[in-house]
Design an enzyme around this catalytic site. Structure first.
Site, short mmCIF file in Angstrom:
data_model
loop_
_atom_site.label_atom_id
_atom_site.label_comp_id
_atom_site.label_asym_id
_atom_site.label_seq_id
_atom_site.Cartn_x
_atom_site.Cartn_y
_atom_site.Cartn_z
N ASP A 64 37.75 42.94 32.31
CA ASP A 64 36.48 42.94 33.25
C ASP A 64 35.65 41.81 32.61
O ASP A 64 34.94 41.10 33.24
CB ASP A 64 35.90 44.03 33.65
CG ASP A 64 35.95 44.22 35.07
OD1 ASP A 64 35.85 43.53 35.94
OD2 ASP A 64 36.28 45.67 35.19
N GLU A 95 31.45 42.31 38.81
CA GLU A 95 32.41 42.47 37.62
C GLU A 95 31.71 42.59 36.13
O GLU A 95 32.08 43.23 35.25
CB GLU A 95 33.26 41.06 37.33
CG GLU A 95 34.17 40.81 38.56
CD GLU A 95 35.18 42.00 38.81
OE1 GLU A 95 35.44 42.73 37.67
OE2 GLU A 95 35.83 42.10 39.71
N HIS A 98 31.00 46.25 36.19
CA HIS A 98 32.04 47.13 35.73
C HIS A 98 32.36 46.95 34.11
O HIS A 98 32.37 47.83 33.76
CB HIS A 98 33.53 46.29 36.61
CG HIS A 98 33.48 46.39 37.90
ND1 HIS A 98 34.42 45.58 38.74
CD2 HIS A 98 32.56 47.04 38.56
CE1 HIS A 98 33.88 45.99 39.95
NE2 HIS A 98 32.98 46.84 40.10
N TYR A 102 32.27 50.28 31.52
CA TYR A 102 33.20 50.83 30.41
C TYR A 102 32.64 51.08 29.30
O TYR A 102 32.76 51.99 28.46
CB TYR A 102 34.36 50.01 30.33
CG TYR A 102 34.94 49.70 31.73
CD1 TYR A 102 35.61 50.49 32.39
CD2 TYR A 102 35.33 48.31 32.11
CE1 TYR A 102 35.98 50.44 33.69
CE2 TYR A 102 35.88 47.97 33.60
CZ TYR A 102 36.45 49.16 34.22
OH TYR A 102 37.02 48.93 35.36
N GLU A 155 43.37 41.77 38.99
CA GLU A 155 42.43 42.80 39.47
C GLU A 155 43.19 43.77 40.26
O GLU A 155 42.88 45.11 40.33
CB GLU A 155 41.43 42.25 40.44
CG GLU A 155 40.39 41.48 39.54
CD GLU A 155 39.30 41.08 40.73
OE1 GLU A 155 38.09 40.79 39.99
OE2 GLU A 155 39.46 41.20 41.88
N GLU A 189 37.16 46.36 43.66
CA GLU A 189 38.44 45.66 43.30
C GLU A 189 39.16 45.63 44.67
O GLU A 189 39.95 44.43 44.76
CB GLU A 189 39.06 46.06 42.15
CG GLU A 189 38.32 46.28 40.80
CD GLU A 189 37.80 45.03 40.09
OE1 GLU A 189 37.95 43.93 40.96
OE2 GLU A 189 37.36 45.03 39.28
N HIS A 192 37.73 42.69 46.32
CA HIS A 192 37.93 41.49 45.80
C HIS A 192 39.39 40.92 46.03
O HIS A 192 39.56 39.95 46.42
CB HIS A 192 37.73 41.66 44.32
CG HIS A 192 36.11 42.11 43.94
ND1 HIS A 192 35.85 42.10 42.59
CD2 HIS A 192 35.09 42.32 44.63
CE1 HIS A 192 34.38 42.61 42.70
NE2 HIS A 192 34.18 42.45 43.92
#
Length: 316
Positions: A64, A95, A98, A102, A155, A189, A192
């Site tokens: 990502d 993104e 994202h 994590y 993705e 995602e 996207h």
């Protein structure tokens, strides 16, 4: 050079504004989902299970980061409309959300030493670096169509070997908050991938038959190279907990979905929804406040939950 104002009253492509509305409506932040509430579940996992989950989350963080720093920048160069640029700017920001998500997961469940170890692994693991390098090579030197394909494959396929584990635990009523964050990422995602697949198809349909054939030769060769590495990566990371074969099936299933998003037929006949581990499908499908991944944020988001997903949620 003449600079043109973005005129939202003009519909160069009606899907642009539709996707803009839906993508912005489902905005979320990682800080609103209490991952630390999963600590009890986390402590009950074995050391092997913890290591696998950390690798899954760390691998997603690396990919990502690549997508937010290089991918969307490259995709923007081939935009067909001004509104498309606006949509892609939203995608770029999400993104980054994202990638930060994590990090939030790792920080919430691990010590500083653990985090340093997993960062060192994902920055140096040959299989992970192969994924990033193969995709970034296209981002740096590919045509606009090739760049879109690389993004859809990243993705829509390469993420999914690492999405599997949180969904698997969610299907067993473990690590619920971690999984809800992953489901929010998957929801994004899905938008996207389908949007870029649609944009790719507009370019592809403008090619001559000979050009299309040549492009497909490149695309399927590229796909096979990515999948060969992906299956080897899956064996290395997930065989020790006995889930490698299930994850390979999940990857194949999502490869079919990615190709369908670009207007092509399925690649793996055997990789149907029924072939995917039912625990994972259940983990995806657990209902919360909203059902449609295109719906408003709603109460499910406010409670730190994601909308339920079904097989149809991968497509417009």
């Amino acid at each position: 050079m003449l600079h043109k104002i973005m005129n939202w009253q003009i519909d160069e492509d009606e899907l642009d504004e539709y996707v803009w509305d839906k993508a912005t409506a489902q905005f979320w932040l990682d800080t609103r989902v209490p991952v630390s509430n999963d600590l009890l579940d986390w402590k009950q996992l074995s050391d092997i299970e913890k290591r696998v989950v950390k690798k899954a989350v760390g691998g997603l963080a690396l990919l990502d980061t690549l997508q937010s720093e290089e991918g969307l920048y490259s995709i923007k160069k081939g935009a067909r409309t001004q509104k498309e640029l606006a949509v892609l700017s939203d995608f770029t920001f999400m993104e980054s959300i994202h990638a930060k998500t994590y990090g939030t997961i790792l920080i919430s469940l691990n010590t500083f030493k653990d985090i340093e170890e997993i960062y060192d692994w994902m920055n140096n693991d040959p299989r992970m670096q192969f994924k990033a390098q193969k995709v970034n090579e296209v981002y740096q030197s590919g045509t606009p169509m090739q760049v879109k394909v690389a993004s859809v494959f990243l993705e829509g396929i390469l993420y999914y070997s690492n999405f599997f584990i949180p969904l698997w635990y969610r299907g067993q009523n473990k690590l619920a908050n971690l999984a809800e964050l992953i489901k929010l990422v998957i929801r994004d995602e899905s938008v996207h991938g389908t949007y870029l697949g649609y944009k790719f198809r507009q370019d592809f349909d403008a090619l001559s038959s000979a050009e299309q054939e040549a492009f497909l030769d490149w695309m399927y060769t590229y796909l096979d190279e990515l999948l060969e590495n992906e299956f080897a990566y899956t064996e290395e990371v997930y065989s020790e907990i006995g889930l490698a074969d299930d994850i390979k099936t999940f990857v194949k299933y999502n490869a079919n979905k990615s190709l369908q998003n670009m207007g092509f037929g399925i690649y793996f006949e055997e990789a149907t929804a029924n072939a995917v581990n039912p625990i994972v499908m259940n983990g995806i499908s657990i209902e919360t406040a909203n059902h449609d991944f295109f719906s408003q944020v709603g109460a499910g988001y406010l409670m730190g939950e994601a909308e339920a997903m079904t097989d149809d949620d991968y497509d417009f």
